[in-house]
Motif scaffolding. Structure first.
Motif, PDB file in Angstrom:
ATOM      1  N   ARG A 123       0.834  -1.205   0.000  1.00 53.86           N
ATOM      2  CA  ARG A 123       0.000   0.000   0.000  1.00 53.86           C
ATOM      3  C   ARG A 123       0.871   1.257   0.000  1.00 53.86           C
ATOM      4  O   ARG A 123       0.546   2.259  -0.631  1.00 53.86           O
ATOM      5  CB  ARG A 123      -0.908  -0.025   1.232  1.00 53.86           C
ATOM      6  N   SER A 130      -5.859  -3.118  -5.924  1.00 51.35           N
ATOM      7  CA  SER A 130      -5.982  -4.144  -4.891  1.00 51.35           C
ATOM      8  C   SER A 130      -4.582  -4.535  -4.456  1.00 51.35           C
ATOM      9  O   SER A 130      -3.711  -4.784  -5.299  1.00 51.35           O
ATOM     10  CB  SER A 130      -6.715  -5.382  -5.420  1.00 51.35           C
ATOM     11  N   LEU A 246      -5.727  -1.890   8.698  1.00 55.90           N
ATOM     12  CA  LEU A 246      -6.931  -1.064   8.604  1.00 55.90           C
ATOM     13  C   LEU A 246      -6.818   0.233   9.401  1.00 55.90           C
ATOM     14  O   LEU A 246      -7.667   1.117   9.263  1.00 55.90           O
ATOM     15  CB  LEU A 246      -8.157  -1.850   9.091  1.00 55.90           C
ATOM     16  N   GLN A 249      -7.572   3.926   8.058  1.00 57.77           N
ATOM     17  CA  GLN A 249      -8.230   3.846   6.756  1.00 57.77           C
ATOM     18  C   GLN A 249      -9.700   4.269   6.868  1.00 57.77           C
ATOM     19  O   GLN A 249     -10.322   4.118   7.923  1.00 57.77           O
ATOM     20  CB  GLN A 249      -8.155   2.423   6.202  1.00 57.77           C
ATOM     21  N   VAL A 251     -13.139   3.172   5.423  1.00 62.12           N
ATOM     22  CA  VAL A 251     -13.620   1.972   4.743  1.00 62.12           C
ATOM     23  C   VAL A 251     -15.111   2.062   4.441  1.00 62.12           C
ATOM     24  O   VAL A 251     -15.895   2.644   5.203  1.00 62.12           O
ATOM     25  CB  VAL A 251     -13.335   0.696   5.569  1.00 62.12           C
ATOM     26  N   THR A 283     -12.610   7.947   0.883  1.00 64.40           N
ATOM     27  CA  THR A 283     -12.526   6.490   0.955  1.00 64.40           C
ATOM     28  C   THR A 283     -11.140   5.996   0.559  1.00 64.40           C
ATOM     29  O   THR A 283     -10.595   6.397  -0.469  1.00 64.40           O
ATOM     30  CB  THR A 283     -13.575   5.845   0.029  1.00 64.40           C
ATOM     31  N   THR A 284     -10.583   5.108   1.375  1.00 62.92           N
ATOM     32  CA  THR A 284      -9.288   4.498   1.047  1.00 62.92           C
ATOM     33  C   THR A 284      -9.388   2.988   0.851  1.00 62.92           C
ATOM     34  O   THR A 284      -8.524   2.389   0.213  1.00 62.92           O
ATOM     35  CB  THR A 284      -8.248   4.790   2.145  1.00 62.92           C
ATOM     36  N   VAL A 285     -10.437   2.355   1.400  1.00 65.05           N
ATOM     37  CA  VAL A 285     -10.603   0.902   1.264  1.00 65.05           C
ATOM     38  C   VAL A 285     -12.076   0.586   1.024  1.00 65.05           C
ATOM     39  O   VAL A 285     -12.944   1.053   1.771  1.00 65.05           O
ATOM     40  CB  VAL A 285     -10.118   0.154   2.529  1.00 65.05           C
ATOM     41  N   ILE A 287     -14.527  -2.705   0.874  1.00 62.84           N
ATOM     42  CA  ILE A 287     -14.582  -4.129   1.202  1.00 62.84           C
ATOM     43  C   ILE A 287     -15.813  -4.721   0.527  1.00 62.84           C
ATOM     44  O   ILE A 287     -16.934  -4.255   0.737  1.00 62.84           O
ATOM     45  CB  ILE A 287     -14.612  -4.332   2.726  1.00 62.84           C
ATOM     46  N   ILE A 319      -6.918   4.415  -3.352  1.00 64.80           N
ATOM     47  CA  ILE A 319      -8.039   3.633  -2.852  1.00 64.80           C
ATOM     48  C   ILE A 319      -7.871   2.202  -3.342  1.00 64.80           C
ATOM     49  O   ILE A 319      -7.389   1.974  -4.453  1.00 64.80           O
ATOM     50  CB  ILE A 319      -9.374   4.252  -3.341  1.00 64.80           C
ATOM     51  N   GLU A 320      -8.225   1.243  -2.507  1.00 68.19           N
ATOM     52  CA  GLU A 320      -8.041  -0.151  -2.892  1.00 68.19           C
ATOM     53  C   GLU A 320      -9.282  -0.970  -2.582  1.00 68.19           C
ATOM     54  O   GLU A 320     -10.125  -0.581  -1.767  1.00 68.19           O
ATOM     55  CB  GLU A 320      -6.834  -0.759  -2.183  1.00 68.19           C
ATOM     56  N   VAL A 322     -10.778  -4.663  -1.307  1.00 69.32           N
ATOM     57  CA  VAL A 322     -10.439  -5.803  -0.456  1.00 69.32           C
ATOM     58  C   VAL A 322     -11.635  -6.745  -0.427  1.00 69.32           C
ATOM     59  O   VAL A 322     -12.780  -6.298  -0.298  1.00 69.32           O
ATOM     60  CB  VAL A 322     -10.097  -5.322   0.972  1.00 69.32           C
TER      61      VAL A 322
END
Length: 334
Positions: A123, A130, A246, A249, A251, A283-285, A287, A319-320, A322
């Protein structure tokens, strides 16, 4: 100093992280893998049932480990392999948690371990939609054919760490962390006689209660709706571990999860994340439920929120995406 460490990967029999059924190890000296080992094992007693979801991922069944030593019996050999090495794992919160919970329910104490999380480093050093192992391995130029084979995953993790060190002109773990302005995290020593981790206490409590397992194709349980109830957005836990993937982050959840959306948000907040209900510039993650895996990003099987994430990532937002499975590993299991 040299780039020396041991990469480690566990697979588990069920949602409790203290149910290891397989481990892979890759020992690195001077940035080169010099020795590898892997074992199948029976999980600790009373935590050795195999769940559909886990077997679907790694292919290991109860009959595959029948007659094998249990984790607690095998751990002296595992521990002797990596000795006092820094441990590297892709989502180290999970793999170090496997060691701790597996030893705790086996009635065994464990030493302190310095460790590296290649999810965190990916990251920090890559720019991927991802940071799952297949994506990070591809970025590092490391072959990964049989994802969730513990030996191959450990080897891929080792390759990712070597690549990140090379990109940062670091000749050791210490140099790498210094160059990134990070502090090498440590899992402290523990003794189950003096207290158990939260994940282990929850697993023991669950044995006397009821759990809800749901496999693809089953009817949605009573109380679940086709449109998930978002619930409140709890504040991040100020006492959370800063080294957790996390922590810090923002989420957002999308798709049908195997746990309720409010519970998922609560678990994320416990780890220091800030849950929100929609994808924004903060937003960074993201799910993703619905059985999502990282390969779905290329296949186009995405929710509206996931498509929005791809758009934002293409515009440069960090941003990723998961999967729910990866998330549950991060927060200590189902």
């Amino acid at each position: 100093m040299a780039l020396d460490f041991t990469a480690i990967d566990f697979e588990t029999a069920n949602g409790f992280r203290g149910s290891p059924c397989s481990v892979g190890l890759s020992k690195v000296r001077g940035g080169v893998v010099v020795e590898e080992a892997s074992w199948l094992m029976r999980p600790p007693e009373n935590h050795d049932h195999f769940e559909f979801h886990n077997t679907r991922i790694h292919g290991i069944r109860a009959e595959d480990v029948a007659g094998r030593p249990r984790f607690g019996e095998l751990f002296p050999e595992i521990g002797a392999f990596f000795g006092s090495d820094v441990l590297a794992a892709h989502n180290a919160a999970f793999d170090l948690g496997v060691i701790r919970s597996g030893l705790e329910v086996s009635g065994l104490a464990g030493p302190a371990y310095d460790y590296v999380c290649t999810v965190m480093l990916s990251r920090r050093c890559y720019s991927l939609v991802s940071n799952s192992l297949p994506y990070a391995a591809e970025e590092a130029g490391v072959p990964l054919v049989n994802h969730h084979d513990a030996a191959e995953d450990a080897r891929a993790c080792a390759g990712i760490l070597v690549d990140i060190a090379r990109r940062n002109n670091a000749n050791s773990i210490a140099e790498l962390y210094l160059s990134l302005g990070l502090t090498l995290p440590q899992q402290p020593a523990f003794d189950p006689a003096l207290g158990l981790s939260k994940a282990t206490m929850s697993a023991i409590a669950a044995r006397t209660g009821s759990t809800m397992d749901r496999t693809p194709g089953q009817a949605v349980p009573v109380g679940w709706s086709a449109w998930p109830e978002e619930g409140p957005n709890p504040l991040p836990n100020p006492a959370a571990e800063p080294g957790h993937p996390l922590f810090g982050q923002t989420v957002v959840f999308t798709g049908d999860l195997t746990i309720t959306r409010p519970e998922a948000k609560s678990r994320a907040a416990d780890m220091g994340a800030r849950p929100e209900s929609r994808v924004t510039a903060r937003t960074t993650v993201l799910i993703v439920g619905d059985g999502f895996v990282a390969g779905d990003l290329r296949a186009g099987r995405l929710t509206g929120k996931a498509k929005r994430v791809l758009e934002l990532h293409a515009k440069g937002q960090q941003i990723e995406v998961v999967s729910e499975g990866e998330f549950l590993q991060m927060v200590g299991g189902a």
